[in-house]
Design a protein around this motif. Structure first.
Motif, PDB file in Angstrom:
ATOM      1  N   PHE A  37       0.877  -1.169   0.000  1.00  0.00           N
ATOM      2  CA  PHE A  37       0.000   0.000   0.000  1.00  0.00           C
ATOM      3  C   PHE A  37       0.914   1.218   0.000  1.00  0.00           C
ATOM      4  CE2 PHE A  37      -4.482   1.316   1.011  1.00  0.00           C
ATOM      5  CZ  PHE A  37      -4.273   2.667   0.808  1.00  0.00           C
ATOM      6  N   PHE A  38       1.041   1.824  -1.170  1.00  0.00           N
ATOM      7  CA  PHE A  38       2.025   2.889  -1.360  1.00  0.00           C
ATOM      8  C   PHE A  38       1.298   4.203  -1.597  1.00  0.00           C
ATOM      9  CE2 PHE A  38       5.045   5.420  -3.814  1.00  0.00           C
ATOM     10  CZ  PHE A  38       6.246   5.159  -3.181  1.00  0.00           C
ATOM     11  N   SER A  39       1.639   5.227  -0.838  1.00  0.00           N
ATOM     12  CA  SER A  39       0.978   6.525  -1.033  1.00  0.00           C
ATOM     13  C   SER A  39       1.922   7.515  -1.678  1.00  0.00           C
ATOM     14  CB  SER A  39       0.494   7.092   0.302  1.00  0.00           C
ATOM     15  OG  SER A  39      -0.568   6.335   0.787  1.00  0.00           O
ATOM     16  N   MET A  40       1.350   8.356  -2.526  1.00  0.00           N
ATOM     17  CA  MET A  40       2.099   9.487  -3.058  1.00  0.00           C
ATOM     18  C   MET A  40       1.451  10.735  -2.487  1.00  0.00           C
ATOM     19  SD  MET A  40       3.194   8.345  -6.816  1.00  0.00           S
ATOM     20  CE  MET A  40       1.912   7.578  -7.744  1.00  0.00           C
ATOM     21  N   LEU A  41       2.211  11.397  -1.634  1.00  0.00           N
ATOM     22  CA  LEU A  41       1.686  12.524  -0.871  1.00  0.00           C
ATOM     23  C   LEU A  41       2.348  13.803  -1.353  1.00  0.00           C
ATOM     24  CD1 LEU A  41       0.169  13.576   1.720  1.00  0.00           C
ATOM     25  CD2 LEU A  41       2.240  13.022   2.999  1.00  0.00           C
ATOM     26  N   GLY A  42       1.560  14.862  -1.427  1.00  0.00           N
ATOM     27  CA  GLY A  42       2.158  16.143  -1.801  1.00  0.00           C
ATOM     28  C   GLY A  42       1.070  17.166  -2.050  1.00  0.00           C
ATOM     29  N   GLN A 186      -7.795  -3.892   0.799  1.00  0.00           N
ATOM     30  CA  GLN A 186      -6.471  -4.122   0.220  1.00  0.00           C
ATOM     31  C   GLN A 186      -5.832  -5.376   0.803  1.00  0.00           C
ATOM     32  OE1 GLN A 186      -3.048  -3.188   1.604  1.00  0.00           O
ATOM     33  NE2 GLN A 186      -2.014  -3.605  -0.336  1.00  0.00           N
ATOM     34  N   ARG A 187      -6.004  -5.574   2.105  1.00  0.00           N
ATOM     35  CA  ARG A 187      -5.449  -6.782   2.736  1.00  0.00           C
ATOM     36  C   ARG A 187      -6.135  -8.020   2.194  1.00  0.00           C
ATOM     37  NH1 ARG A 187      -6.266  -4.440   7.829  1.00  0.00           N
ATOM     38  NH2 ARG A 187      -4.561  -3.031   8.257  1.00  0.00           N
ATOM     39  N   GLN A 188      -7.466  -7.881   2.002  1.00  0.00           N
ATOM     40  CA  GLN A 188      -8.265  -9.023   1.546  1.00  0.00           C
ATOM     41  C   GLN A 188      -7.887  -9.445   0.126  1.00  0.00           C
ATOM     42  OE1 GLN A 188     -12.352  -8.244   2.429  1.00  0.00           O
ATOM     43  NE2 GLN A 188     -13.055 -10.052   1.317  1.00  0.00           N
ATOM     44  N   VAL A 189      -7.761  -8.468  -0.793  1.00  0.00           N
ATOM     45  CA  VAL A 189      -7.502  -8.826  -2.190  1.00  0.00           C
ATOM     46  C   VAL A 189      -6.013  -8.957  -2.495  1.00  0.00           C
ATOM     47  CG1 VAL A 189      -9.660  -7.847  -3.036  1.00  0.00           C
ATOM     48  CG2 VAL A 189      -7.611  -6.424  -2.979  1.00  0.00           C
ATOM     49  N   GLY A 190      -5.164  -8.380  -1.651  1.00  0.00           N
ATOM     50  CA  GLY A 190      -3.728  -8.532  -1.822  1.00  0.00           C
ATOM     51  C   GLY A 190      -3.135  -7.857  -3.047  1.00  0.00           C
ATOM     52  N   ILE A 191      -3.838  -6.859  -3.592  1.00  0.00           N
ATOM     53  CA  ILE A 191      -3.362  -6.147  -4.778  1.00  0.00           C
ATOM     54  C   ILE A 191      -2.517  -4.955  -4.325  1.00  0.00           C
ATOM     55  CG2 ILE A 191      -4.147  -4.682  -6.693  1.00  0.00           C
ATOM     56  CD1 ILE A 191      -6.607  -6.496  -6.881  1.00  0.00           C
ATOM     57  N   THR A 192      -1.528  -4.586  -5.149  1.00  0.00           N
ATOM     58  CA  THR A 192      -0.752  -3.381  -4.891  1.00  0.00           C
ATOM     59  C   THR A 192      -1.665  -2.158  -5.021  1.00  0.00           C
ATOM     60  OG1 THR A 192       1.090  -4.493  -5.967  1.00  0.00           O
ATOM     61  CG2 THR A 192       1.330  -2.123  -5.559  1.00  0.00           C
ATOM     62  N   PHE A 193      -1.737  -1.340  -4.004  1.00  0.00           N
ATOM     63  CA  PHE A 193      -2.522  -0.105  -4.073  1.00  0.00           C
ATOM     64  C   PHE A 193      -1.554   1.073  -4.158  1.00  0.00           C
ATOM     65  CE2 PHE A 193      -7.088  -0.575  -2.284  1.00  0.00           C
ATOM     66  CZ  PHE A 193      -7.244  -1.814  -2.866  1.00  0.00           C
ATOM     67  N   MET A 206      -2.689   4.932   6.389  1.00  0.00           N
ATOM     68  CA  MET A 206      -3.020   3.802   5.523  1.00  0.00           C
ATOM     69  C   MET A 206      -1.817   3.096   4.910  1.00  0.00           C
ATOM     70  SD  MET A 206      -6.132   5.624   3.523  1.00  0.00           S
ATOM     71  CE  MET A 206      -6.771   4.181   2.729  1.00  0.00           C
ATOM     72  N   SER A 207      -0.715   3.836   4.722  1.00  0.00           N
ATOM     73  CA  SER A 207       0.333   3.312   3.839  1.00  0.00           C
ATOM     74  C   SER A 207       1.285   2.360   4.523  1.00  0.00           C
ATOM     75  CB  SER A 207       1.165   4.471   3.298  1.00  0.00           C
ATOM     76  OG  SER A 207       0.365   5.569   3.049  1.00  0.00           O
ATOM     77  N   ASP A 208       1.832   1.428   3.719  1.00  0.00           N
ATOM     78  CA  ASP A 208       3.025   0.694   4.143  1.00  0.00           C
ATOM     79  C   ASP A 208       4.239   1.601   3.972  1.00  0.00           C
ATOM     80  OD1 ASP A 208       1.587  -1.648   4.646  1.00  0.00           O
ATOM     81  OD2 ASP A 208       1.593  -2.136   2.517  1.00  0.00           O
ATOM     82  N   ARG A 209       4.268   2.269   2.813  1.00  0.00           N
ATOM     83  CA  ARG A 209       5.310   3.270   2.581  1.00  0.00           C
ATOM     84  C   ARG A 209       4.687   4.449   1.869  1.00  0.00           C
ATOM     85  NH1 ARG A 209      10.154   2.131  -0.595  1.00  0.00           N
ATOM     86  NH2 ARG A 209       8.685   1.042  -1.977  1.00  0.00           N
ATOM     87  N   LEU A 210       5.341   5.589   1.956  1.00  0.00           N
ATOM     88  CA  LEU A 210       4.841   6.741   1.217  1.00  0.00           C
ATOM     89  C   LEU A 210       5.990   7.538   0.627  1.00  0.00           C
ATOM     90  CD1 LEU A 210       4.162   9.743   3.403  1.00  0.00           C
ATOM     91  CD2 LEU A 210       4.032   7.573   4.571  1.00  0.00           C
ATOM     92  N   ALA A 211       5.659   8.239  -0.451  1.00  0.00           N
ATOM     93  CA  ALA A 211       6.621   9.144  -1.082  1.00  0.00           C
ATOM     94  C   ALA A 211       6.065  10.547  -0.963  1.00  0.00           C
ATOM     95  CB  ALA A 211       6.807   8.773  -2.551  1.00  0.00           C
ATOM     96  N   VAL A 212       6.923  11.472  -0.511  1.00  0.00           N
ATOM     97  CA  VAL A 212       6.479  12.863  -0.382  1.00  0.00           C
ATOM     98  C   VAL A 212       6.980  13.636  -1.591  1.00  0.00           C
ATOM     99  CG1 VAL A 212       6.424  14.908   1.077  1.00  0.00           C
ATOM    100  CG2 VAL A 212       6.608  12.637   2.121  1.00  0.00           C
TER     101      VAL A 212
END
Lengths: 347, 269
Positions: A37-42, A186-193, A206-212
């Motif tokens: 679960f990857f977020s792009m924050l900005g 997301q946990r249930q379907v196991g898809i990259t978000f 929410m994120s496992d990792r995030l990019a600012v």
């Protein structure tokens, strides 16, 4: 990259996207792991949405390469990518029912009607919209439309799901419950978000990792706690959470060396003016300028030599350290040195 | 906003007078289609007959003019549907150099007096030494039919979320599938309304037709020429009644189909 490592779901290799003179995305490289679960924050205009559109195929990079599951996607049109998008304003087809919207991707791929129906029913159940099959999108609330958009994307079983500020149009309460639900799905379907947002709280929770993102570049990538506790730059420190930025005399005094430092307001403790300073802690004396009650916490503004610091205190049972002290009281502030984070200056 | 203030008697009377002024001539045409007097219009009509309907439909010149009008209107409308929709899609979807200019040029034939369009086409046809035919007529009519379709479709596009096309592509549909399943269903009623308006406009057009017809007669041209000859006058009225019907039905339909869309720029000539 070591051979033992799994292929990343998405790789950006020195990707730039220019619109005329504007560098919307400026030489960006990163990997997103499969199932992450990857977020792009900005802030708006920072390039995060352009990155999403580059992955979806709505934009092409001006230079650099993008790989999805190890395959270079240059020139591959959106309809041939194993990627689906949840759009910011949902983009539901107004002339189709909820069910027809959800089935659209399967209809295009000529999946037999019976299978389409049953998969759509499963999807609607997953997003808690059972029985809404025949409704029109115009008959749904904002939260329900959001769920339809999610079901319409997930039914295609993409390997990567892109979400473009999907909760932006919802009110606060609904947004919070949808955050939990999205994470659970997301946990249930196991898809990259891959989740684009300008809301730092959303990204952190929410994120496992995030990019600012800032000005088309990535300022920092990391887990929420890495980004929050060890902001790499002035911009990250200011954009993700609240922060005290100190430099000059105060920076040298607290950090030990001249430079720019970020100190989270909740990492500062308030002691009485003659309080004992434990070993290894930075300290500075000051005078309370104002106290703002915020419910669970209080914000205390403290004037110190050559500057001021904001302190957030928990309002614990039996009052806080600041309780009983009035504006104008002398206090001593202590901060663990590891929480005084050197940061680089941002534009 | 609707106001709840009741209209006074003066205003009601004026409105009624206006409506009568506009519509009594239509009733007169209707009335004289049934008159037994064939050389002049006398009131009240000396007697009632429906024989002119039979006479009108047996006359070769009427049938030919009617056939030509329908043919020209149908072809011009079909062309307008394709070209007007393409132009509207281009102006809506992309930003390109000269977009505003193209937008203006497209609308120009309806903004300019028909006589200018007519003379311009006539000169162009003359210079190119193209013989007058159904196609010169179609060309002339298409200039303003395109505008009607373009305006209707562009208005619909502007209220359509652009992300729909991206969503469709994202879900695996290629350009043609997106056109078929998303774009066309969304603009269908605009196409129908625009097409019907275009047909109606073409069907009763006189000015541009006069300049591009050569020796051919469309129905309106035939009627004009018929007024000069005092022979079987009620036949003209019968044809006029027919034209009213043919023009009225699609316009009313178009009106109802786009009633929920407040900003359809129908801009009837």
């Amino acid at each position: 990259m070591a051979g033992a490592e799994a292929t990343p779901a998405v790789s950006f290799i020195e990707v730039s996207r220019r619109f005329g003179d504007v560098r919307a995305v400026d030489n960006v490289s990163f990997d997103i792991a499969d199932g992450e679960f990857f977020s792009m924050l900005g802030p708006s205009g920072s390039g995060k949405t352009t990155c999403l559109r580059l992955i979806a195929g709505f934009e092409q990079p001006s230079s650099g390469h993008i790989k999805v599951h190890g395959v270079n996607v240059e020139g591959v049109p959106p309809y041939e990518r194993d990627v689906n998008t949840v759009f910011q304003d949902y983009a539901l087809f107004p002339h189709m029912s909820v069910g027809e919207n959800v089935e659209y991707g399967l209809m295009i791929r000529k999946v037999p009607k019976a299978e389409r129906r049953s998969r759509a029913a499963d999807m609607l159940k997953l997003v808690k919209l059972d029985g809404m099959y025949a409704r029109k999108p115009s008959q749904l609330s904002g939260g329900q439309r959001q769920r339809v958009a999610l079901a319409r994307a997930l039914i295609n079983r993409p390997r990567v799901l892109l979400l473009d500020e999907p909760l932006g149009a919802l009110d606060l309460k609904l947004r919070e419950s949808m955050q939990n639900e999205l994470k659970a799905i997301q946990r249930q379907v196991g898809i990259t978000f891959i989740y684009v947002t300008h809301d730092q709280g959303e990204a952190l929770s929410m994120s496992d990792r995030l990019a600012v993102f800032n000005h088309g570049r990535i300022e920092q990538i990391g887990t929420p706690s890495e980004v929050y506790d060890h902001p790499a730059s002035q911009f990250v420190a200011g954009f993700v959470g609240q922060t005290n930025l100190v430099d000059g005399y105060l920076g040298q005094r607290l950090g030990g060396f001249p430079g720019l430092y970020a100190i989270r307001p909740e990492r500062i403790r308030i002691l009485p003016p003659d309080g004992e300073v434990p070993m290894g802690m930075a300290t500075i004396d000051g005078r309370v300028d104002s106290i703002t009650y915020l419910g669970a916490t209080s914000r205390v503004e403290v004037e110190v030599e050559e500057g001021r610091l904001t302190v957030i205190e928990q309002n614990l049972e039996g009052g806080t350290a600041a309780a009983g002290r009035d504006t104008g009281a002398n206090v001593r502030l202590i901060i663990e040195r590891r929480h005084i984070q050197p940061v680089t200056e941002s534009q | 906003m609707r106001s709840n203030v009741k209209a006074g008697w003066g205003l009601k009377g004026a409105a009624l007078a206006g409506m009568l002024f506009l519509h009594i001539p239509l009733l007169i045409i209707l009335l004289y289609a049934f008159s037994i007097e064939e050389k002049s219009f006398v009131f009240p009509i000396p007697g009632f007959t429906t024989k002119w309907f039979a006479v009108a439909f047996e006359r070769e010149d009427v049938r030919r003019a009617l056939g030509l009008s329908i043919k020209v209107a149908a072809i011009a409308t079909a062309m307008a549907l394709v070209l007007g929709t393409l132009a509207a899609a281009a102006v809506w979807r992309s930003r390109f150099f000269g977009r505003e200019a193209i937008s203006l040029l497209l609308i120009l034939p309806i903004a300019l007096p028909g006589i200018i369009t007519g003379i311009a086409l006539r000169s162009a046809i003359g210079i190119a030494e193209i013989p007058f035919s159904t196609w010169t007529l179609v060309l002339g009519h298409a200039t303003f039919c395109i505008v009607v379709v373009y305006n209707n479709v562009l208005a619909r596009f502007r209220r359509t979320n652009r992300a729909l096309i991206e969503a469709s592509m994202d879900l695996g549909a290629n350009g043609f599938q997106t056109l078929r399943y998303v774009v066309l269903p969304n603009i269908a009623t605009a196409l129908l309304a625009g097409g019907m308006l275009a047909f109606a406009l073409s069907f009763d057009e006189v000015i541009v037709t006069t300049f591009t017809a050569g020796q051919q007669s469309t129905l309106p041209i035939w009627m004009l020429s018929e007024l000069i000859r005092p022979r079987q006058r009620p036949v003209t009225n019968v044809v006029a009644v027919f034209v009213i019907a043919v023009t009225f039905v699609p316009i009313v339909l178009a009106f109802y189909l786009t009633r929920d869309t407040h900003d359809v720029a129908g801009s009837v000539k």
